[in-house]
Design an enzyme around this catalytic site. Sequence first.
Site, short mmCIF file in Angstrom:
data_model
loop_
_atom_site.label_atom_id
_atom_site.label_comp_id
_atom_site.label_asym_id
_atom_site.label_seq_id
_atom_site.Cartn_x
_atom_site.Cartn_y
_atom_site.Cartn_z
N SER A 1 -12.06 -79.70 -33.10
CA SER A 1 -11.78 -81.05 -33.62
C SER A 1 -11.12 -82.00 -32.63
O SER A 1 -11.03 -83.19 -32.90
CB SER A 1 -10.93 -80.97 -34.88
OG SER A 1 -11.73 -80.55 -35.96
N LYS B 1 -13.08 -84.90 -31.59
CA LYS B 1 -13.16 -86.11 -32.43
C LYS B 1 -12.47 -87.30 -31.78
O LYS B 1 -12.74 -88.44 -32.12
CB LYS B 1 -12.59 -85.80 -33.82
CG LYS B 1 -13.43 -84.75 -34.58
CD LYS B 1 -12.75 -84.25 -35.85
CE LYS B 1 -13.57 -83.14 -36.51
NZ LYS B 1 -12.90 -82.58 -37.70
N TYR C 1 -23.01 -83.08 -33.54
CA TYR C 1 -21.64 -82.74 -33.99
C TYR C 1 -21.31 -81.28 -33.66
O TYR C 1 -20.22 -80.99 -33.15
CB TYR C 1 -21.52 -83.00 -35.50
CG TYR C 1 -20.20 -82.55 -36.08
CD1 TYR C 1 -19.05 -83.32 -35.93
CD2 TYR C 1 -20.08 -81.33 -36.75
CE1 TYR C 1 -17.83 -82.90 -36.43
CE2 TYR C 1 -18.86 -80.90 -37.26
CZ TYR C 1 -17.74 -81.69 -37.10
OH TYR C 1 -16.53 -81.27 -37.59
N TYR D 1 -4.35 -83.05 -39.90
CA TYR D 1 -4.92 -82.91 -41.27
C TYR D 1 -3.83 -82.94 -42.33
O TYR D 1 -2.91 -83.74 -42.22
CB TYR D 1 -5.77 -81.64 -41.36
CG TYR D 1 -6.84 -81.63 -40.32
CD1 TYR D 1 -7.89 -82.55 -40.38
CD2 TYR D 1 -6.80 -80.76 -39.25
CE1 TYR D 1 -8.86 -82.57 -39.41
CE2 TYR D 1 -7.77 -80.78 -38.27
CZ TYR D 1 -8.80 -81.70 -38.37
OH TYR D 1 -9.75 -81.73 -37.40
N VAL E 1 -9.57 -76.05 -34.44
CA VAL E 1 -9.49 -74.66 -34.88
C VAL E 1 -9.70 -73.65 -33.74
O VAL E 1 -9.53 -72.45 -33.94
CB VAL E 1 -10.44 -74.33 -36.06
CG1 VAL E 1 -10.02 -75.05 -37.32
CG2 VAL E 1 -11.89 -74.63 -35.71
O1 DON Z 1 -16.72 -78.60 -38.12
C1 DON Z 1 -15.90 -77.71 -38.23
O2 DON Z 1 -15.46 -77.38 -39.31
C2 DON Z 1 -15.38 -77.04 -36.96
N1 DON Z 1 -16.41 -76.92 -36.00
C3 DON Z 1 -14.27 -77.84 -36.35
C4 DON Z 1 -13.19 -78.13 -37.26
C5 DON Z 1 -11.84 -78.18 -36.68
O3 DON Z 1 -11.55 -77.90 -35.53
C6 DON Z 1 -10.82 -78.54 -37.65
N2 DON Z 1 -9.54 -78.33 -37.10
N3 DON Z 1 -8.52 -78.05 -37.26
#
Ligand code: DON
Length: 306
Positions: free
Chosen positions: A63, A66, A190, A242, A260
């Site tokens: 993330s 982003k 994405y 978040y 993550v």
């Molecule tokens: O799209 C997703 O759910 C994961 N590839 C990335 C999400 C993420 O890193 C959320 N973070 N804390």
Amino acid sequence: MLTEEILKDALHYGKAFTKLGKTAQYIPQLKEVNKYYLGVCAMDLDGMVLEAGDTRVPFTIQSISKLVSLILAIRDCGADHLFHEKVGVEPTGDPFNSIVKLETRTRPFNPFINAGAITVASCIKGKDADEKFGRFLEFTRKLCDNDAIELNHPVYESERATGDRNRALAYYLKASGILEGDVEECLDFYFRMCSVDVTAHDIAHMSLVLANHGADPEDQEELIEPQYAKAIRALMLTCGMYDGSGEFAMTVGFPAKSGVGGGIAVPLVDRMGIGVFGPALDEKGNSAGGIKILEYLSNKMDISLF
Ligand code: DON
């Protein structure tokens, strides 16, 4: 002043919390990472670079990507269009992959939840996912000052194979008229942008650009307009962790963006960029040891924004 000794103490403090967290479990490539990895890198505007722990171990950006896509979308579509028509700027208090508010509010609440980030991804220009990803990769390399940054193919394949919740979000957004263009192509981009390998050192440099009002710290080239660097730092403070953003603001008080993969990017305006890596996550999906490192630094140096 930050010293290597303080950074080492912060690392030592954070280490105790890695055992309380868990690596992301949804794909094997993340699940199987050594959860005891922990590293922190800090860079300041005078060229000082301090590192402690696992700062050169690659992990997927997830993330934190982003931030990069948001900057590209602001450039491509303009901030007015993006923030008035496509995504909001408010925290949700919900998990990052939540779908619950889409029916009542149509527009995703902010660009950092998955629904918002997928919408932002759809605003980036390029004739197909390859071209969009090429632009994303080039800009990520620039922000991180590292031309060796590459896609992690196995992670990308796994993200694509398991990304049905993101697919659901994207198709819902398409049905609501928020997401324009080809849904699968947008998702493909994405998944790729989440699957780029970086290190804590890379993320520290990216953070330093944001801390430097959007200018490259080496040659002062404007990579992000200062007003948008400021807006992004504000969004990082309110939405970057978040549904853990409020608590993080209270206990640490820094703008931050987590992923993550275990990374956290922290721009401290006019001061420094910090990159943290610790793949053991708390229940919100943020690095458990990483948060504790930042808490230690904030308290020790008395540099919370508040
Ligand atoms: O799209 C997703 O759910 C994961 N590839 C990335 C999400 C993420 O890193 C959320 N973070 N804390």
